[in-house]
Design a protein around this motif. Sequence first.
Motif, short mmCIF file in Angstrom:
data_model
loop_
_atom_site.label_atom_id
_atom_site.label_comp_id
_atom_site.label_asym_id
_atom_site.label_seq_id
_atom_site.Cartn_x
_atom_site.Cartn_y
_atom_site.Cartn_z
N GLY A 1 18.53 41.29 29.71
CA GLY A 1 18.76 42.03 30.95
C GLY A 1 19.54 41.29 32.01
N GLY A 2 20.03 40.09 31.68
CA GLY A 2 20.81 39.33 32.66
C GLY A 2 22.30 39.51 32.44
N SER A 3 23.06 38.78 33.24
CA SER A 3 24.51 38.84 33.06
C SER A 3 25.04 37.41 32.96
CB SER A 3 25.16 39.58 34.23
OG SER A 3 24.83 38.91 35.42
N SER A 4 26.28 37.29 32.51
CA SER A 4 26.86 35.94 32.44
C SER A 4 28.29 35.96 32.93
CB SER A 4 26.77 35.37 31.02
OG SER A 4 26.99 36.35 30.06
N LEU A 5 28.70 34.83 33.47
CA LEU A 5 30.06 34.68 33.96
C LEU A 5 30.45 33.23 33.74
CD1 LEU A 5 29.84 32.94 36.86
CD2 LEU A 5 28.92 35.10 37.63
N GLY A 6 31.74 32.98 33.71
CA GLY A 6 32.09 31.57 33.57
C GLY A 6 33.50 31.33 33.12
N ILE A 7 33.71 30.12 32.67
CA ILE A 7 35.04 29.66 32.28
C ILE A 7 34.98 29.31 30.79
CG2 ILE A 7 36.76 27.85 32.64
CD1 ILE A 7 35.52 27.60 35.55
N SER A 8 35.70 30.09 29.99
CA SER A 8 35.71 29.81 28.55
C SER A 8 37.00 29.10 28.17
CB SER A 8 35.56 31.09 27.75
OG SER A 8 36.55 32.01 28.12
N ASN A 9 37.98 29.20 29.03
CA ASN A 9 39.25 28.54 28.77
C ASN A 9 39.60 27.69 29.99
OD1 ASN A 9 41.82 27.76 28.26
ND2 ASN A 9 42.72 29.81 28.43
N ILE A 10 39.38 26.42 29.86
CA ILE A 10 39.50 25.52 31.00
C ILE A 10 40.93 25.52 31.56
CG2 ILE A 10 40.02 23.25 29.95
CD1 ILE A 10 37.05 24.06 32.23
#
Length: 309
Positions: free
Chosen positions: A70-79
């Motif tokens: 039930g959560g979400s994710s965000l981020g950097i997959s390609n630096i």
Amino acid sequence: MNEFYQQDIISIKDYTKEKLEKIFTFTDKIMNLDPISRREICKGKTLGYLFYEPSTRTRLSFDSAMASVGGSSLGISNIESSSTQKGESLADTVKIMSIYSDALILRHTLDGSSRFAAEISDKPVINAGSGTEEHPTQAIQDLFTIKKEKKKIDGLKIGIVGDLKYGRTVYSLLHGLGNYDVDVRLISPESLKIRTDSVYEIKKKLDFTEATNVEDHIDELDVLYVTRIQKERFPDEEEYLKVKGSYVVGLDLLKQMKSDSIILHPLPRIDEISTDVDNTPNAKYFEQAEYGKHTRAALLGLTLNENGF
Ligand code: CP
């Protein structure tokens, strides 16, 4: 309070058998929950990811695990697409990610990177692979897979074959197996034997033997854990070419194995397991990848809920 709450996951060495078994119990629980109840576990929480090295399974299984609870994710997959390209430090990047997330996963080329990030972040940091040092959530997934597929870990004969020098999954798995009563055979080319600086510490908890010929051991094994030769970590391509293709698990080798033995691989696979093994009942590496989603969902649920779930 649940003992995993707000705790970093940096090294498998921090996990006793009791703690591992608790994670396995919660993984079983989460696998048996209906999707609606499962989505309540991390409702409204955000997972931040920061990958300085490529990944398919670790990043996507965390992503999928977080969505399933039930959560979400965000981020950097390609630096390359981040402000690291403008010179921003790891410390500042971690600080910023901690502002936007409830927990942070980090994969980095350097040993010690996750421990460093954990000192900076005020949110729990999960090591998603640090240099050639550790990949603790992979080891939790590997141990859970063995337990599910063999119904036990204690008493098994486990062969680990391939690149034992550079493969970080091997180090985390060996430290994890140190909590169990297992017979471990490490099988590799001479130049890819386990690093001598790790032998002393691993030997304190785990007895293992070393060999170069997989055929000498194959008929005794309950679990064959195959690893990729980590081309990207060789300082010299000539050295890589000398060991490339050293071991290929094919149907001929499988015929020599016990009928109920299992073959695991953290993946990605290059050519060390031939694809015609994939459809045999012994091949469990795709199930292993699926268990990774559930073990990571359990870890997120335990890390982000004061009273567990
Ligand atoms: N096993 C594993 O770590 O796979 P990825 O490199 O694709 O994340």
